[in-house]
Design an enzyme around this catalytic site. Structure first.
Site, PDB file in Angstrom:
ATOM      1  CG  PHE A 191      32.844  23.265  74.400  1.00 19.58           C
ATOM      2  CD1 PHE A 191      33.105  22.286  73.446  1.00 19.58           C
ATOM      3  CD2 PHE A 191      31.561  23.369  74.908  1.00 19.58           C
ATOM      4  CE1 PHE A 191      32.111  21.431  73.012  1.00 19.58           C
ATOM      5  CE2 PHE A 191      30.550  22.515  74.477  1.00 19.58           C
ATOM      6  CZ  PHE A 191      30.828  21.545  73.528  1.00 19.58           C
ATOM      7  CB  CYS A 192      36.188  25.729  70.073  1.00 17.10           C
ATOM      8  SG  CYS A 192      37.512  26.778  70.719  1.00 17.10           S
ATOM      9  CB  THR A 193      39.291  21.980  68.495  1.00 16.98           C
ATOM     10  OG1 THR A 193      38.157  21.628  67.699  1.00 16.98           O
ATOM     11  CG2 THR A 193      40.305  20.845  68.483  1.00 16.98           C
ATOM     12  CB  ILE A 220      37.770  19.699  73.241  1.00 17.41           C
ATOM     13  CG1 ILE A 220      36.450  20.437  73.070  1.00 17.41           C
ATOM     14  CG2 ILE A 220      37.514  18.209  73.443  1.00 17.41           C
ATOM     15  CD1 ILE A 220      35.814  20.237  71.703  1.00 17.41           C
TER      16      ILE A 220
END
Length: 317
Positions: A191-193, A220
């Site tokens: 996952f990332c922003t 996210i």
């Protein structure tokens, strides 16, 4: 006008904030990216838009903010291009303009990993919707990896996620290759922003021989928008690359500040530390900056204060 899908609905309590923030990216073969920069910048300026947009052979990436009508005009312009007809964006609100200026830049990559022989459009891992993410990362056969940089992870991440402690995304491939034990797990969930880094990272890991590779659709930000706080496995706040600094559940603006010397997010405890001086230093950078650096930053702060007295905005603000 731009169409809004249910994915972009904003909670009622946020809707009163005057600035609309649109985060977007789209991997696509885009050889004409250089010629597209000027008309894209022009339509942004015509509509009072600020933020950053990156263009490269592999597509577009960025976050912009402005009025609802201005953002709609830019998105309509993008989706009118055949390459970006399927572009999806994520929306949030801000109480003040979260960007100081507009930047439309040409780059080698829209998110810099430094690995040229991967194609996220073709080879990315499996998308996982926010509603299904908790089940995936709670599976004991899943290893969860945060693909963001260390200062982002420090203020919030998913429960029990691995932090690669990278300073930049360029370090991620080396970190993966240095940890062959990752292949002992059946599933990799990343996952990332906003989704772009983990999408590219998933394509890289598949190229490296990992089988079941998953990544959080919309990142996210989409998870915090969609998943009720009482059901959430997210802990802390999510760093965002604008003047809001961070957001929490429901994409509410967080309570962190930004160090103007090193751009690290600062907690209330950091702001109370003896090494904190507004615009000059903080606990994150005090030991790595020289007295000459701090003198230069103090002068910048002095010039900013003088500009404010004149009713102007200093470029270094």
């Amino acid at each position: 006008m731009s169409t809004k899908s249910p994915e972009n609905l904003i909670p009622a309590e946020e809707a009163s904030k005057p600035f609309l923030v649109a985060a977007l990216y789209h991997f696509v073969n885009f050889p004409r990216f250089e010629g597209f920069r000027e008309p894209l910048e022009a339509i942004c300026r015509e509509n009072g838009i600020r933020g950053t947009l990156l263009l490269a052979h592999e597509g577009i990436n960025g976050t912009i903010a402005g009025s609802d009508a201005g953002i709609a005009a830019v998105l309509d312009h993008l989706r009118a291009q055949p390459e970006f007809s399927g572009l999806i964006h994520k929306e949030s609100r801000a109480s003040a303009q979260p960007f100081l200026r507009l930047k439309v830049r040409l780059k080698k990559e829209i998110v810099t990993m430094g690995v040229t022989d991967i194609d996220p459009q073709r080879d990315a891992g499996t998308y996982v919707d926010p509603a299904e993410w908790n089940d995936l990362i709670s599976d004991p056969d899943t290893i969860v990896i945060d693909t963001r940089n260390d200062y982002e992870v420090a203020i919030g991440t998913f429960r029990e996620a691995i932090d690669p402690k990278t300073k930049s995304f360029r370090e991620f491939p080396e970190w993966v290759r240095a940890h062959p034990e990752l292949k002992d797990k059946t599933k990799i969930a990343m996952f990332c922003t906003g989704g772009i880094r983990c999408e590219k990272a998933s394509a890289f890991m598949k190229k490296e021989g990992f089988g079941e590779v998953y990544h959080l659709k919309g990142g996210i930000l989409k998870y915090l928008e969609d998943v009720p706080e009482e059901q959430s496995l997210w802990e802390g706040q999510c760093f965002v690359f604008d003047e809001r600094v961070s957001v929490g559940h429901g994409l509410d603006e967080g309570d962190l500040k930004l160090c103007r010397a090193c751009r690290h997010p600062l907690s209330p405890e950091d702001l109370a530390a003896p090494s904190y001086e507004a615009g000059v230093s903080c606990p994150q950078c005090f030991d790595v900056r020289s007295e000459e650096d701090r003198a230069r930053f103090r002068e910048r702060e002095r010039q900013i204060a003088l500009a404010k007295k004149r009713g102007e905005r200093h470029l270094g603000e």
